[in-house]
Design a protein around this motif. Structure first.
Motif, short mmCIF file in Angstrom:
data_model
loop_
_atom_site.label_atom_id
_atom_site.label_comp_id
_atom_site.label_asym_id
_atom_site.label_seq_id
_atom_site.Cartn_x
_atom_site.Cartn_y
_atom_site.Cartn_z
N PHE A 3 0.97 -1.15 0.09
CA PHE A 3 -0.03 0.00 0.16
C PHE A 3 1.00 1.11 0.09
O PHE A 3 0.51 2.47 0.72
CB PHE A 3 -1.12 0.00 1.13
CG PHE A 3 -2.03 -1.17 1.32
CD1 PHE A 3 -2.52 -1.62 0.22
CD2 PHE A 3 -2.30 -1.61 2.33
CE1 PHE A 3 -3.43 -2.72 0.05
CE2 PHE A 3 -3.07 -2.92 2.62
CZ PHE A 3 -3.65 -3.47 1.31
N SER A 4 2.11 1.25 -0.63
CA SER A 4 2.67 2.47 -0.80
C SER A 4 3.17 2.58 -2.22
O SER A 4 3.03 1.70 -3.08
CB SER A 4 4.43 2.14 -0.01
OG SER A 4 4.93 1.38 -0.73
N PRO A 5 3.51 3.87 -2.85
CA PRO A 5 3.88 4.16 -4.14
C PRO A 5 4.93 3.32 -4.68
O PRO A 5 4.99 2.86 -5.77
CB PRO A 5 4.12 5.77 -3.98
CG PRO A 5 3.62 6.12 -2.74
CD PRO A 5 3.66 5.00 -1.72
N GLY A 19 -1.19 -1.32 -4.25
CA GLY A 19 -1.32 0.29 -3.76
C GLY A 19 -2.44 0.47 -2.98
O GLY A 19 -2.31 1.29 -1.93
N GLY A 20 -3.66 -0.11 -3.08
CA GLY A 20 -4.67 0.04 -2.27
C GLY A 20 -5.55 1.10 -2.60
O GLY A 20 -6.66 1.69 -2.06
N ILE A 22 -5.12 4.48 -2.15
CA ILE A 22 -5.49 5.54 -1.11
C ILE A 22 -5.41 6.83 -1.61
O ILE A 22 -4.48 7.13 -2.42
CB ILE A 22 -4.21 5.18 0.04
CG1 ILE A 22 -4.37 3.79 0.26
CG2 ILE A 22 -4.45 6.31 0.92
CD1 ILE A 22 -2.91 3.23 1.36
N HIS A 49 -2.35 9.41 -1.93
CA HIS A 49 -1.05 8.59 -1.77
C HIS A 49 -0.95 7.56 -2.72
O HIS A 49 0.19 7.57 -3.48
CB HIS A 49 -1.34 7.84 -0.41
CG HIS A 49 -0.28 7.26 0.30
ND1 HIS A 49 1.04 8.13 0.62
CD2 HIS A 49 -0.16 6.06 0.52
CE1 HIS A 49 1.96 7.07 1.23
NE2 HIS A 49 1.32 5.69 0.92
N ARG A 94 -3.31 6.71 -5.22
CA ARG A 94 -4.25 6.81 -6.17
C ARG A 94 -3.90 7.47 -7.62
O ARG A 94 -3.16 8.38 -7.48
CB ARG A 94 -5.42 7.70 -5.68
CG ARG A 94 -6.61 7.75 -6.64
CD ARG A 94 -8.08 8.36 -5.91
NE ARG A 94 -8.17 7.22 -5.12
CZ ARG A 94 -9.30 7.63 -4.05
NH1 ARG A 94 -9.81 8.89 -3.88
NH2 ARG A 94 -9.62 6.84 -2.88
N LEU A 150 -12.58 4.46 -9.47
CA LEU A 150 -13.42 4.89 -8.20
C LEU A 150 -14.45 5.52 -8.52
O LEU A 150 -15.79 5.43 -8.15
CB LEU A 150 -12.26 5.72 -7.37
CG LEU A 150 -13.15 6.07 -5.98
CD1 LEU A 150 -13.46 4.81 -5.06
CD2 LEU A 150 -12.03 7.14 -5.37
N THR A 157 -16.05 5.83 -11.45
CA THR A 157 -16.99 4.96 -12.20
C THR A 157 -17.94 4.44 -10.97
O THR A 157 -19.02 4.22 -11.31
CB THR A 157 -16.46 3.98 -13.12
OG1 THR A 157 -15.51 4.63 -13.98
CG2 THR A 157 -17.38 3.17 -13.78
N SER A 158 -17.31 3.80 -10.08
CA SER A 158 -18.01 2.96 -9.05
C SER A 158 -18.84 3.99 -8.22
O SER A 158 -19.79 3.50 -7.36
CB SER A 158 -16.95 2.15 -8.25
OG SER A 158 -16.37 2.95 -7.21
N MET A 159 -18.42 5.18 -8.00
CA MET A 159 -19.29 6.27 -7.63
C MET A 159 -20.58 6.80 -8.22
O MET A 159 -21.34 7.42 -7.92
CB MET A 159 -18.65 7.38 -6.95
CG MET A 159 -17.61 7.08 -5.70
SD MET A 159 -16.42 8.20 -5.36
CE MET A 159 -17.37 9.43 -4.47
N GLY A 160 -20.66 6.29 -9.65
CA GLY A 160 -21.66 6.67 -10.36
C GLY A 160 -21.21 7.96 -11.31
O GLY A 160 -21.99 8.50 -11.86
N ASN A 161 -20.11 8.73 -10.76
CA ASN A 161 -19.63 10.08 -11.62
C ASN A 161 -19.14 9.73 -13.03
O ASN A 161 -17.79 9.62 -13.11
CB ASN A 161 -18.74 10.53 -10.67
CG ASN A 161 -19.31 10.90 -9.27
OD1 ASN A 161 -20.58 11.23 -9.17
ND2 ASN A 161 -18.33 11.06 -8.19
N LEU A 162 -19.73 9.05 -13.70
CA LEU A 162 -19.37 8.77 -15.31
C LEU A 162 -18.66 9.92 -15.79
O LEU A 162 -17.74 9.51 -16.50
CB LEU A 162 -20.53 8.29 -15.85
CG LEU A 162 -21.31 7.00 -15.30
CD1 LEU A 162 -22.12 6.24 -16.31
CD2 LEU A 162 -20.20 6.07 -14.89
#
Lengths: 199, 272
Positions: A67-69, A147-148, A150, A153, A155, A163, A165-170
């Motif tokens: 979970f780090s760069p 990477g997770g 995050i 950090h 992302r 992400l 897309t999964s929030m519906g913010n197409l």
């Protein structure tokens, strides 16, 4: 981040390609086949392997890199290195077959011949590095796992697209996707321009 | 060679940058996709200087991540999986920090004729008898587990039916799939309210007593996981359950509706 990964992959890939092209040793053809097979390496498999290696319950857990760069860079480099290695190897092998004998006659050792060969193949090497960079840039499966995703950090542009897309913010997702395509096009164009101008 | 050592230096520098006071919170997609954590965690970081890195996974995966020793704290919502996690010795202290509720959503046309009802079992029986398209997460998340419990309660085994579509994804992905396929789906209210791609989807069944969805934060066992940052993790758990965190949780709203209800009444210590 993709640039750092490409740099590492280029160093490893070109070094490995040089050895494979210029030095004959028993397992060489097996290794060449292996490298070419790795071209199609599924990113999720690399992601899973690095996840298991870097997990605190895995052998490299003490590095505290999951979970780090740095973990993302390592996974990206592992994906890009075989691409660079295979492409560079192909052109080096061809030039070594052609120019190896005269170079040897002139008294050049393999080590001395290498810079000459690399210089002759700079366009092919540049193309290989660009291909590796493209792989790093577009990678999502492996970097998501190690990477997770995050915020702020680990992302990346690709995981942001997932992400959003999964929030519906197409719309946002599409916009980020266009930025990604733009970066990719700019890098390729830059590489080609560079190749035309100086190489 | 110079290139290689330079790259290694870059790698080490990147690794070093991750050493600041920070903890990894393995959490669920529902608290992340709904925007809850993004709104409340900066307040905690400002108060304590502890940065919180959120890994949003389903409850099953979040608990697995913590069981591997790769997270410092978990925030999840599946009572059965949590009990197992604690029984296996990974977790030592569980605090309930918030609740909201689940609901069935689906197309306006209401193919199963369940709109406006409040009985989960009856709704599932109707969906199953009409073979109405239904999207399931299938990812061992808390929401997935809750949905599976309801099917079991209804005495129906939908697995493998062609109208029961297992997408193996997060809540957002399931809502996107349901919107695209005009299917029904079981969702937590937080993600539903903040979801932006509803298209024809509307709330169909709400208010069943079994729809209560409790979120717990669980601290990890330092004996089993010596690398876990116990102290800052405890601070975050206490902040979430304490008055400041509870106030922040209660303040998060979407379109005038509260996403999560603060609830820090219960502290559960294994063995008591």
């Amino acid at each position: 981040m993709s640039a750092a990964a490409t740099l590492i992959a280029a160093a490893l890939g070109i070094a490995a390609a040089s050895v494979l092209a210029l030095v004959s040793f028993p397992a060489r053809s097996v290794l060449v086949v292996a490298v070419n097979a790795l071209l199609g390496l599924p990113p999720v498999v690399i992601g899973l392997v690095f996840y298991l290696l870097l997990s605190h319950s895995g052998p490299l857990g003490w590095l505290d890199l999951l979970f780090s760069p740095a973990a993302m860079v390592a996974a990206q480099a592992a994906l890009a290195a075989p691409i660079i290695c295979a492409l560079v190897h192909r052109s080096l092998e061809r030039s070594w077959a052609e120019f190896g004998p005269p170079l040897r006659i002139l008294g050049a050792s393999r080590l001395r011949a290498l810079p000459v060969l690399l210089g002759m193949n700079r366009r092919a090497i540049a193309t290989a590095i660009l291909a590796g960079f493209g792989r790093c840039l577009s990678e999502v499966g492996a970097v998501l796992m190690v990477g997770g995703n995050i915020a702020g950090h680990t992302r990346s542009l690709t995981t942001s697209v997932v992400l959003q897309t999964s929030m519906g913010n197409l719309e946002t997702a599409l916009l980020l996707g266009l930025v990604l395509v733009g970066v990719s096009v700019a890098v390729s164009a830059g590489g080609i321009a560079l190749g035309g101008a100086r190489l | 060679m110079r290139k290689l050592s330079l790259s290694l230096a870059v790698l080490l520098a990147l690794g070093g940058a991750a050493q600041a006071e920070s903890i990894v919170l393995a959490s669920t997609t529902s608290v992340d996709n709904s925007g809850l954590l993004a709104k409340i965690l900066p307040v905690f970081t400002k108060a304590t200087g502890i940065e919180v890195k959120v890994i949003a996974q389903g409850t099953g995966q979040a608990l697995a991540t913590a069981a591997h020793g790769d997270a410092d704290l978990v925030l999840v919502h599946d009572p059965d999986a949590e009990a197992k996690f604690i029984a296996e010795g990974h977790g030592i202290l569980k605090r309930e920090i918030a609740w909201n509720d689940f609901l069935f959503v689906g197309p306006k046309s209401d193919p199963a004729g369940i709109a406006g009802t409040h009985d989960a079992v009856a709704a599932l029986a109707a969906i199953s008898s009409k073979h109405a398209a239904f999207v399931t997460r299938g990812d061992t998340s808390g929401t997935d587990a809750a949905e599976k419990r309801l099917w079991k309660k209804a005495g129906i085994n939908p697995a493998g039916a062609d109208w029961y579509r297992d997408i193996g994804g997060g809540m957002g992905a399931a809502l996107n799939a349901a919107a695209a396929m005009n299917a029904m789906v079981f969702t937590d209210r937080g993600t539903w309210l903040s979801f932006q791609n509803k298209r024809d989807l509307v709330a169909l069944v709400e208010g069943d007593a079994s729809f209560i969805n409790r979120y717990d934060v669980i601290q990890l066992n330092p004996v089993l996981h010596p690398n876990v940052k116990i102290e800052p993790a405890r601070k975050l758990a206490e902040w979430l359950a304490g008055p400041d965190g509870q106030r922040e949780i209660g303040a998060v709203a979407q379109g005038g509706e509260q996403l999560f209800h603060p609830d820090a009444d219960k502290v559960y210590v294994p063995g008591t």
